[in-house]
Every structure is written in structure tokens, then in C-alpha cells.
Design a protein around this motif. Structure first.
Motif, PDB file in Angstrom:
ATOM      1  N   ALA A  16      -9.021 -34.123 -16.190  1.00 50.99           N
ATOM      2  CA  ALA A  16      -9.831 -33.648 -17.318  1.00 50.99           C
ATOM      3  C   ALA A  16      -9.657 -32.149 -17.543  1.00 50.99           C
ATOM      4  CB  ALA A  16     -11.294 -33.983 -17.081  1.00 50.99           C
ATOM      5  N   ILE A  17      -9.555 -31.383 -16.475  1.00 52.62           N
ATOM      6  CA  ILE A  17      -9.389 -29.935 -16.589  1.00 52.62           C
ATOM      7  C   ILE A  17      -7.997 -29.597 -17.107  1.00 52.62           C
ATOM      8  CG2 ILE A  17      -9.460 -27.742 -15.344  1.00 52.62           C
ATOM      9  CD1 ILE A  17     -12.198 -29.205 -15.588  1.00 52.62           C
ATOM     10  N   VAL A  18      -6.978 -30.244 -16.562  1.00 54.25           N
ATOM     11  CA  VAL A  18      -5.605 -30.028 -17.033  1.00 54.25           C
ATOM     12  C   VAL A  18      -5.482 -30.475 -18.487  1.00 54.25           C
ATOM     13  CG1 VAL A  18      -3.189 -30.686 -16.702  1.00 54.25           C
ATOM     14  CG2 VAL A  18      -4.621 -30.188 -14.717  1.00 54.25           C
ATOM     15  N   GLY A  19      -6.093 -31.592 -18.815  1.00 51.47           N
ATOM     16  CA  GLY A  19      -6.090 -32.064 -20.197  1.00 51.47           C
ATOM     17  C   GLY A  19      -6.731 -31.059 -21.131  1.00 51.47           C
ATOM     18  N   PHE A  20      -7.825 -30.447 -20.693  1.00 52.12           N
ATOM     19  CA  PHE A  20      -8.474 -29.417 -21.503  1.00 52.12           C
ATOM     20  C   PHE A  20      -7.533 -28.250 -21.760  1.00 52.12           C
ATOM     21  CE2 PHE A  20     -10.705 -25.340 -21.518  1.00 52.12           C
ATOM     22  CZ  PHE A  20     -11.428 -25.469 -22.687  1.00 52.12           C
ATOM     23  N   GLU A  21      -6.821 -27.810 -20.727  1.00 49.88           N
ATOM     24  CA  GLU A  21      -5.877 -26.697 -20.890  1.00 49.88           C
ATOM     25  C   GLU A  21      -4.769 -27.054 -21.877  1.00 49.88           C
ATOM     26  OE1 GLU A  21      -6.153 -23.647 -19.781  1.00 49.88           O
ATOM     27  OE2 GLU A  21      -7.943 -24.045 -18.598  1.00 49.88           O
ATOM     28  N   VAL A  58      -2.007 -35.265 -19.431  1.00 48.99           N
ATOM     29  CA  VAL A  58      -1.551 -35.832 -20.703  1.00 48.99           C
ATOM     30  C   VAL A  58      -2.052 -37.271 -20.841  1.00 48.99           C
ATOM     31  CG1 VAL A  58       0.504 -36.557 -21.990  1.00 48.99           C
ATOM     32  CG2 VAL A  58       0.428 -34.314 -20.935  1.00 48.99           C
ATOM     33  N   THR A  59      -2.024 -38.022 -19.759  1.00 50.67           N
ATOM     34  CA  THR A  59      -2.526 -39.393 -19.782  1.00 50.67           C
ATOM     35  C   THR A  59      -4.021 -39.413 -20.107  1.00 50.67           C
ATOM     36  OG1 THR A  59      -0.859 -40.056 -18.169  1.00 50.67           O
ATOM     37  CG2 THR A  59      -2.741 -41.526 -18.443  1.00 50.67           C
ATOM     38  N   PHE A  60      -4.764 -38.482 -19.550  1.00 49.99           N
ATOM     39  CA  PHE A  60      -6.194 -38.381 -19.846  1.00 49.99           C
ATOM     40  C   PHE A  60      -6.418 -38.128 -21.335  1.00 49.99           C
ATOM     41  CE2 PHE A  60      -9.912 -35.676 -20.521  1.00 49.99           C
ATOM     42  CZ  PHE A  60     -10.914 -36.511 -20.050  1.00 49.99           C
ATOM     43  N   LEU A  61      -5.673 -37.189 -21.916  1.00 48.78           N
ATOM     44  CA  LEU A  61      -5.824 -36.892 -23.345  1.00 48.78           C
ATOM     45  C   LEU A  61      -5.492 -38.104 -24.208  1.00 48.78           C
ATOM     46  CD1 LEU A  61      -4.319 -33.301 -23.574  1.00 48.78           C
ATOM     47  CD2 LEU A  61      -6.729 -33.966 -23.664  1.00 48.78           C
ATOM     48  N   TYR A  62      -4.473 -38.846 -23.818  1.00 55.17           N
ATOM     49  CA  TYR A  62      -4.105 -40.052 -24.562  1.00 55.17           C
ATOM     50  C   TYR A  62      -5.185 -41.127 -24.431  1.00 55.17           C
ATOM     51  CZ  TYR A  62      -1.494 -44.087 -26.165  1.00 55.17           C
ATOM     52  OH  TYR A  62      -1.095 -45.215 -26.844  1.00 55.17           O
ATOM     53  N   VAL A  64      -8.363 -40.812 -23.975  1.00 54.23           N
ATOM     54  CA  VAL A  64      -9.586 -40.516 -24.723  1.00 54.23           C
ATOM     55  C   VAL A  64      -9.318 -40.341 -26.217  1.00 54.23           C
ATOM     56  CG1 VAL A  64     -10.828 -39.564 -22.748  1.00 54.23           C
ATOM     57  CG2 VAL A  64      -9.505 -38.037 -24.220  1.00 54.23           C
ATOM     58  N   GLY A  65      -8.065 -40.528 -26.629  1.00 58.03           N
ATOM     59  CA  GLY A  65      -7.726 -40.531 -28.046  1.00 58.03           C
ATOM     60  C   GLY A  65      -7.530 -39.176 -28.683  1.00 58.03           C
ATOM     61  N   LEU A  66      -7.227 -38.165 -27.886  1.00 58.42           N
ATOM     62  CA  LEU A  66      -7.028 -36.833 -28.454  1.00 58.42           C
ATOM     63  C   LEU A  66      -5.587 -36.534 -28.835  1.00 58.42           C
ATOM     64  CD1 LEU A  66      -9.439 -34.741 -26.227  1.00 58.42           C
ATOM     65  CD2 LEU A  66      -9.784 -35.562 -28.559  1.00 58.42           C
ATOM     66  N   ILE A  67      -4.643 -37.253 -28.229  1.00 57.93           N
ATOM     67  CA  ILE A  67      -3.239 -37.045 -28.575  1.00 57.93           C
ATOM     68  C   ILE A  67      -2.526 -38.385 -28.726  1.00 57.93           C
ATOM     69  CG2 ILE A  67      -3.036 -34.788 -27.435  1.00 57.93           C
ATOM     70  CD1 ILE A  67      -1.458 -36.230 -25.201  1.00 57.93           C
ATOM     71  N   ASP A  68      -1.415 -38.337 -29.415  1.00 57.04           N
ATOM     72  CA  ASP A  68      -0.479 -39.451 -29.512  1.00 57.04           C
ATOM     73  C   ASP A  68       0.890 -38.931 -29.123  1.00 57.04           C
ATOM     74  OD1 ASP A  68      -1.946 -41.713 -30.298  1.00 57.04           O
ATOM     75  OD2 ASP A  68      -2.000 -41.032 -32.371  1.00 57.04           O
ATOM     76  N   PHE A  69       1.822 -39.847 -28.979  1.00 54.89           N
ATOM     77  CA  PHE A  69       3.188 -39.484 -28.626  1.00 54.89           C
ATOM     78  C   PHE A  69       4.137 -39.925 -29.725  1.00 54.89           C
ATOM     79  CE2 PHE A  69       1.072 -40.271 -24.554  1.00 54.89           C
ATOM     80  CZ  PHE A  69       1.301 -39.061 -23.931  1.00 54.89           C
TER      81      PHE A  69
END
Length: 80
Positions: A16-21, A58-62, A64-69
Motif C-alpha cells: 500500500a505504501i509503495v503503491g501510494f508512492e 503495482v499489483t495493489f494499485l491494479y 484497487v482499480g487505480l491503474i490499468d496496463f
């Protein structure tokens, strides 16, 4: 069941912290899509950086729906 936070893990390497960064970097770039190579190049000298921590962030961001690839880009999803 696995936990997103491990008690023996440094908090700055938690997904979660790395995803935030990563999300903050995407937002500050002013672009909606950015090459994953540019993101890695930006973070590779950070104390928390390792391939595993980056991957989980990156997996965390994906998840929770914040990024796509869209290879090789990370695409920021905008909330409507």
C-alpha cells in the motif's frame, strides 16, 4: 491467508505504501499514461525499491482499480 502487511516487514516496503508512492509519481507527472520503465528508473535508487516491492505495489494499485496496463504503460484510471 496472506496479509497485505507483514509484521516483520519494513512499513515503507508494504504494497500500500509503495503503491501510494507510485500513484503520487503518476499524478505529479501530469500524464495519464507513463512507461513502466520510466517509473522504475525514477524509483530504482529509493531505499524501499526492490523488484518484489515494486511488483506488489503495482499489483495493489491494479487490485484497487487505480491503474490499468497497456504494455509497456501504466495508465492512471480517473474516478468519474
Amino acid at each position: 491467508m496472506s496479509s497485505i502487511f507483514l509484521k516483520d516487514e519494513a512499513i515503507n516496503k508494504a504494497p500500500a505504501i509503495v503503491g501510494f508512492e507510485i500513484a503520487r509519481f503518476l499524478q505529479n507527472s501530469g500524464k495519464s499514461r507513463i512507461s513502466i520503465f520510466d517509473v522504475i528508473d525514477h524509483f530504482k535508487r529509493e531505499a524501499w525499491f526492490s523488484p518484489n516491492s515494486f511488483f506488489y505495489g503495482v499489483t495493489f494499485l491494479y487490485a484497487v482499480g487505480l491503474i490499468d496496463f497497456e504494455e509497456p504503460y501504466l495508465i492512471a484510471r480517473h474516478a468519474d
